[in-house]
Design an enzyme around this catalytic site. Structure first.
Site, PDB file in Angstrom:
ATOM      1  CG  ASP A 246     -14.710 -34.607 -24.996  1.00 20.76           C
ATOM      2  OD1 ASP A 246     -13.783 -33.919 -24.530  1.00 20.76           O
ATOM      3  OD2 ASP A 246     -15.914 -34.288 -24.878  1.00 20.76           O
ATOM      4  CB  SER A 247     -10.966 -35.727 -22.599  1.00 20.61           C
ATOM      5  OG  SER A 247      -9.811 -35.554 -21.853  1.00 20.61           O
ATOM      6  CB  ALA A 248     -12.428 -36.268 -17.966  1.00 19.83           C
TER       7      ALA A 248
END
Ligand code: NAP
Length: 795
Positions: free
Chosen positions: A156-158
């Site tokens: 998720d995300s980074a």
């Protein structure tokens, strides 16, 4: 892109509360004003407020020289077989904060939903360890894991950006590709200009200042355009199938859409799912937010076939192979576990469990018996929200059963049995799947049920239709219906459920009726908090279930001429029609001309009213053909259409016939059943040792819950397995004379019965009633639960 929204005020309240908490407690701290060590400690503290998944075993471990933790669905048996393959999870936190521990609510649920072990990697973080330290860690962990089987890369995300970078680096190095990528709100472009200049309304976590500060810390001297830092700018060709999920209320929403477009342009099989009014990585709120659980369930459905495709063919021997993960397959698996028999696999051709409830996801799908009777006697469901539960609720009940009873490690999704033969020398079944797996098993349980092959109508020109064509049992929810010209062919149980929701959306709906059916009112109601509270008390839920079962049994009397029940049902049906259909001409066309009970009775309160809507037309003129534009009736009129819905039922003649199931003498079950299927008590077939049918021939009913028939069938199969083991022999098979006598008795009772007085799927090709059990449920249960072993032979 597919969008999802979450209806309901309760969901809206929980979402508002969670979003407010994040905005008040997390977003202000995710700021360059606070030191990274402080942000890490703060996030770790706040993560305690998320709900870790129950039923997950966690274990600290190292992979590729880096620490992390395994999350596995807890199984009742620690030595339960585990399918090869795993998920490597890379947490978010802008490459500077976060850890496996901060994402347990997500990773644990991912392990439960997929049935796969998940390794959450504790990769090195910036600013202490700038690019490419994190990527090196991810690559090392991936390679260690890949040596044991296929791997899904998720993050998720980074972590989503890192998963994508990892896939690119693997491609460049010529390593085995991941089976799939699952990217949650991925940060795929680290350039300053990629961050929206203005705050995104509703963004609960990220700010431009924090994102740019973390980017600088991670990049160090590397340019943000580096393809392994901003994979959105890379050549994406050759990447594995990818699922992207995001919310509308987040800074990275635009990047998710841009990534989907870039992957698609590069020829990658990609799907992007966007949840309305959801924020960055809302999947972290599984257990508290239904949309988070739903997103993870969709991810699991996406991962299953990719994993199945990537797995090397299996060669394995088990005590039992179960084919079909619907209600009966799950019941069999649960009872095997309860009996201490853990050596089994559950093979399911679809990419999710649920059987008929996986297949039948058309609008308005629900069960047509009261839900308390549609739960197993050993697993009451206090969470039903209506008396006539919807298909998604039933599906949730089934998923919950699989989780609670530790079935996921036994489940092989996306695996269709193609061939099964009984090997008389070893007393084992040998099975081959469409993936090239070879299983051997002492016992083979066919729990596919009679209603699994959709039947398309045999109308000339069907293939020429240029619009969109749907079958109710293979519903595609992405086909829009709003304002369009739609036709429904069929007026059976299925059509009666989907006509009203389609009529509410379509511009024009034509319902093509060949036979008018009997419709009775559905005594539906909502279940309130107090109902659900009481249902948690086992004596209460058992009493409610018992009462409904008795009420349904009374309905069985309605199939016999001259009974009080029948007179009551006929009068109720007439009154219902009179009350709901104002137009006498329409009412006449909706009046059945065959005896009540010959086909399945429809219970509906919204079918008749939907037919009376101004945008709905009931067509009783016979269909002559289907043209490229629409349906042409016998009077020569063509009705132009955008969408053609076939609610035309199932090919019950094909019951197990399409599979190559060979018995003791090499005979094919399909051949043996060519005229009409036949079994002993609907459970076992002469000449086919150690084979058990769930919902086999003559076990359907027109009046009650199928679960009442499944439970004794499972007991029967288990008793046979135990008896065989006790006798120390290799096979058990019903004696042909016992099967013959049983079926002669059945057919004698069926002769002249209501089920012979019209044409329906209850009959075989020769008109013989091959589906219905003519008696009461108690009689069937008594005969089936404890086998009479004098009807069986052993070898
Ligand atoms: P079905 O009962 O077989 O009904 C098929 C419908 O399609 C009938 O109205 C049939 O008309 C019509 N049809 C078929 N071929 C046609 C053609 N060539 N031209 C015009 N019309 C055609 O199928 P179903 O409604 O899917 O239900 C099957 C079974 O599934 C039910 O009996 C029930 O056991 C189960 N079911 C259960 C639930 C539940 O809630 N538990 C819900 C739905 C279904 P004719 O009647 O003239 O043949």
């Amino acid at each position: 892109m597919r969008t999802f929204s979450s209806p309901g005020w309760l969901q809206a309240c929980s979402a508002a509360l969670l979003r407010g908490t994040l905005q008040a407690l997390l977003k202000p701290v995710f700021s360059p004003r606070f030191s990274i060590p402080f942000q890490r400690r703060w996030l770790r503290g706040l993560a305690h407020s998320t709900l870790p998944a129950r039923g997950v075993r966690r274990e600290a471990a190292q992979l590729g020289g880096r620490p992390g933790e395994w999350l596995r669905a807890r199984s009742a048996a620690p030595d339960a077989p585990i399918a090869p393959g795993a998920v490597l999870y890379l947490h978010g936190g802008a490459y500077c904060v976060g850890a496996p521990a901060t994402h347990r609510a997500l990773t644990g649920r991912l392990a439960l939903a997929t049935g796969l072990p998940v390794f959450a990697l504790d990769y090195r973080l910036a600013p202490e360890h700038p690019f490419p330290a994190g990527l090196d860690d991810a690559l090392a962990a991936y390679r260690a894991l890949r040596a044991q089987g296929p791997v899904v890369l998720a993050g998720d995300s980074a972590g989503g950006g890192l998963a994508l970078a990892c896939a690119l680096a693997l491609r460049e190095a010529g390593d085995a590709a991941p089976a799939a990528l699952y990217l949650i709100s991925p940060w795929a472009d680290m350039r300053a200009e990629a961050a929206p200049a203005r705050p995104v309304p509703g963004e609960a976590m990220l700010s431009q200042a924090w994102v740019l500060d973390c980017a600088a810390k991670y990049l160090g001297k590397t340019a943000p355009e580096h393809p392994w830092c901003s994979p959105l700018l890379a050549d994406l060709r050759g990447l594995p199938p990818t699922l992207i999920q995001a919310g509308t209320d987040e800074m990275l929403h635009g990047q998710a859409l841009a990534l989907e477009a870039a992957l698609r342009a590069a020829g990658v099989a990609v799907r992007c799912e966007v949840d309305q009014a959801r924020w960055h990585v809302f999947q972290l709120h599984g257990g508290a937010l239904a949309s988070a659980d739903a997103a993870l369930a969709r991810a699991a459905a996406f991962i299953a076939p990719q994993m199945a495709a990537a797995r090397a063919p299996v060669q394995a021997t088990h005590e039992v192979v179960i084919m079909g993960a619907g209600m009966s397959g799950l019941c069999m698996a649960i009872q095997l576990k309860r009996a201490g028999m853990h050596d089994f696999v559950l093979l399911e051709k679809q990419t999710g469990l649920g059987g008929t409830w996986w297949d039948n996801r058309y609008p308005g799908a629900h069960v047509d018996v009261p839900a308390p009777a549609y739960a197993f006697s050993f697993a009451a469901n206090p969470r039903w929200t209506r008396r006539f539960a919807s298909a998604p609720e039933i599906h949730r009940y089934m998923q919950d059963l699989a989780l609670r009873h530790g079935l996921l490690p036994h489940l092989r999704l996306g695996t269709a049995v193609q061939e099964a033969g009984f090997d008389a020398a070893s007393g084992q079944w040998a099975l081959r799947t469409d993936r090239g797996d070879h299983y051997r098993a002492r016992h083979f349980v066919c729990s596919t049920g009679p209603l699994n092959q959709p039947r398309w109508p045999d109308i000339p020109g069907l293939a020429e239709f240029q619009g969109e064509r749907l079958h109710s049992a293979r519903w595609d929810a992405t086909v829009p219906l709003q304002g369009r010209r739609v036709a429904v062919i069929g007026t059976g149980s299925t059509a009666s459920q989907l006509v009203a929701p389609i009529a509410a959306q379509a511009g024009q709906l034509h319902v093509f009726q060949r036979t008018a059916n009997w419709v009775l009112p559905r005594l539906d109601r909502r279940y309130f908090g107090i109902d659900r509270l009481l249902a948690r008390l086992p004596p209460y839920s058992a009493a409610v279930r018992w009462a409904w079962v008795q009420a349904l049994e009374w309905g069985r009397r309605g199939f016999d001429e001259g009974t009080l029940a029948r007179r009551g049902m006929l009068a109720t049906a007439a009154a219902h029609r009179q009350r709901q259909v104002a137009d006498p001409a329409l009412r006449a066309r909706l009046t059945p001309s065959y005896p009540l009970g010959c086909k399945r009775i429809i219970y509906s309160n919204d079918y008749y009213p939907a037919l009376g809507r101004p945008n709905t037309e009931l067509v009783t003129e016979a269909i002559a053909r289907i043209s490229a534009r629409g349906i042409v009736t016998a009077d020569g009129r063509e009705r132009p259409l955008d969408v053609l819905v076939c609610a035309t039922g199932f090919d019950t003649q094909q019951l197990l016939a399409s599979l190559q199931i060979r018995g003791q003498q090499g005979q094919l079950l399909g051949e043996v059943w060519r005229a009409s299927p036949e079994a002993y008590l609907g459970c076992t077939v002469a000449g086919f040792p150690n084979l058990y049918l769930m919902l086999g021939p003559n076990t359907a009913t027109g009046h009650t819950s199928t679960l009442l028939y499944i439970e004794p069938q499972v007991q029967h199969a288990l008793a046979c397995m135990r008896e065989l083991r006790q006798r120390g022999q290799q096979w058990i098979a019903v004696r042909p004379e016992a099967q013959r006598a049983y079926n002669e008795g059945l057919q004698a009772r069926l002769r002249g019965s209501v089920w012979t007085q019209c044409h329906s799927w209850y009959q075989g090709a020769d008109g013989r009633v091959a589906a219905i059990f003519p008696g009461f449920t108690a009689e069937y249960q008594r005969r089936v639960r404890r086998p009479d072993f004098s009807a069986y032979q052993f070898g």
